[in-house]
Design a protein around this motif. Structure first.
Motif, mmCIF file in Angstrom:
data_model
loop_
_atom_site.group_PDB
_atom_site.id
_atom_site.type_symbol
_atom_site.label_atom_id
_atom_site.label_comp_id
_atom_site.label_asym_id
_atom_site.label_seq_id
_atom_site.Cartn_x
_atom_site.Cartn_y
_atom_site.Cartn_z
ATOM 1 N N THR A 22 0.366 -0.829 0.472
ATOM 2 C CA THR A 22 0.146 -0.047 0.192
ATOM 3 C C THR A 22 0.989 1.214 0.443
ATOM 4 O O THR A 22 0.201 1.961 -0.507
ATOM 5 N N PRO A 23 1.911 1.476 0.463
ATOM 6 C CA PRO A 23 2.378 2.590 0.690
ATOM 7 C C PRO A 23 3.414 2.742 0.010
ATOM 8 O O PRO A 23 3.038 3.991 -1.265
ATOM 9 N N LYS A 55 -9.985 8.246 -7.198
ATOM 10 C CA LYS A 55 -10.343 6.795 -6.103
ATOM 11 C C LYS A 55 -9.947 5.456 -5.723
ATOM 12 O O LYS A 55 -10.165 5.568 -4.852
ATOM 13 N N ILE A 56 -8.918 5.002 -7.044
ATOM 14 C CA ILE A 56 -7.775 4.261 -5.935
ATOM 15 C C ILE A 56 -7.634 4.588 -4.921
ATOM 16 O O ILE A 56 -6.642 3.326 -3.772
ATOM 17 N N LYS A 57 -6.932 5.770 -4.714
ATOM 18 C CA LYS A 57 -5.683 6.031 -3.908
ATOM 19 C C LYS A 57 -6.590 6.070 -2.754
ATOM 20 O O LYS A 57 -5.913 6.080 -1.309
ATOM 21 N N LYS A 58 -7.616 6.936 -2.734
ATOM 22 C CA LYS A 58 -8.469 6.941 -1.632
ATOM 23 C C LYS A 58 -8.645 5.400 -1.112
ATOM 24 O O LYS A 58 -9.476 5.510 0.175
ATOM 25 N N PHE A 59 -9.683 4.503 -2.050
ATOM 26 C CA PHE A 59 -10.161 3.360 -1.799
ATOM 27 C C PHE A 59 -8.875 2.449 -0.783
ATOM 28 O O PHE A 59 -9.274 1.800 -0.041
ATOM 29 N N ILE A 60 -7.970 2.314 -1.119
ATOM 30 C CA ILE A 60 -6.323 1.809 -0.674
ATOM 31 C C ILE A 60 -6.739 2.238 0.527
ATOM 32 O O ILE A 60 -5.801 1.738 1.033
ATOM 33 N N SER A 61 -6.694 3.887 0.549
ATOM 34 C CA SER A 61 -6.288 3.804 1.876
ATOM 35 C C SER A 61 -6.728 4.073 2.812
ATOM 36 O O SER A 61 -6.676 4.355 4.355
ATOM 37 N N MET A 62 -8.212 3.226 2.632
ATOM 38 C CA MET A 62 -9.546 3.186 3.819
ATOM 39 C C MET A 62 -9.401 2.059 4.935
ATOM 40 O O MET A 62 -8.409 1.027 4.707
#
Length: 214
Positions: free
Chosen positions: A17-18, A207-214
């Protein structure tokens, strides 16, 4: 008997993720710079005479022409050919922006009937950044009722490839030109679709960036 394999507990705890977040941030910044350099940033081209509404990948243009309601619809999904023309100038200092050429429909409604055209955008030979359209299919269908725009399956539709040349000029060219669907419209549509498709791509990355940060 072979000894069992032992995996590092450190490797198990590592997450992609990072690294993925960093890659997404770099890509978003690069695409935003590309938009600023080549697509006038956040300012999309305008369609004179048409009202524009968008919903995700779909764009709808509407206007009145006397007693006619004119509707143009296109969708920017899969409208970009990434292989088209990208090998011609590999040494360009600024990366080219892939051009979006979405198929589109035109519906001209009068009363309880609508005249419909399905069209493809095509580049004009030997005229860079100029575009025309080709009618793939045309038909007359009942007008849309209560938001239902589906065309009944029994409606007859004809290919635009085999029409009489005189009728082609009168119906596909002059009739549509009188309603603002001309070469200038095609050029604007390509510019708008290219800008809008690019903004949708950047939005997807976000959107993908926000999704994987959830």
């Amino acid at each position: 008997m072979a000894a069992p394999r032992h995996f590092s507990s450190t490797a198990k705890m590592m997450s992609v993720t990072p690294e993925l977040q960093q890659a997404l941030n770099r890509e978003i910044e690069a695409e935003q710079q590309l938009s600023k350099d080549n697509l006038q940033g956040s300012v999309a081209p305008t369609f004179p005479g048409f009202a524009v509404t968008t919903k995700e990948a779909e764009v709808r243009l509407t206007k009145k022409n006397g007693n006619e309601d004119i509707l143009v619809v296109f969708n920017v999904n899969h409208s970009v050919d990434m292989d088209e023309g990208f090998d011609d100038e590999p040494s360009q200092a600024v990366a080219p922006v892939p051009v979006a050429l979405p198929p589109f429909t035109v519906e001209i409604t009068k009363g309880d009937q609508r005249l419909c055209f399905h069209l493809e955008l095509v580049p004009v030979d030997d005229q860079p950044e100029e575009y025309d359209f080709r009618v793939e299919e045309f038909y007359v269908a009942p007008s849309a009722k209560n938001g239902n725009e589906d065309v009944p399956s029994e409606v007859y539709a004809s290919s635009g490839k085999y029409i009489d040349p005189d009728l082609h000029d009168l119906l596909f060219v002059r009739y549509l030109e009188e309603r603002g669907l001309d070469a200038r419209f095609c050029k604007t549509l390509v510019a708008y679709a290219t800008h809008y498709e690019h903004s949708q791509y950047v939005g997807l990355l976000d959107k993908i960036k926000k999704f994987i940060s959830m």
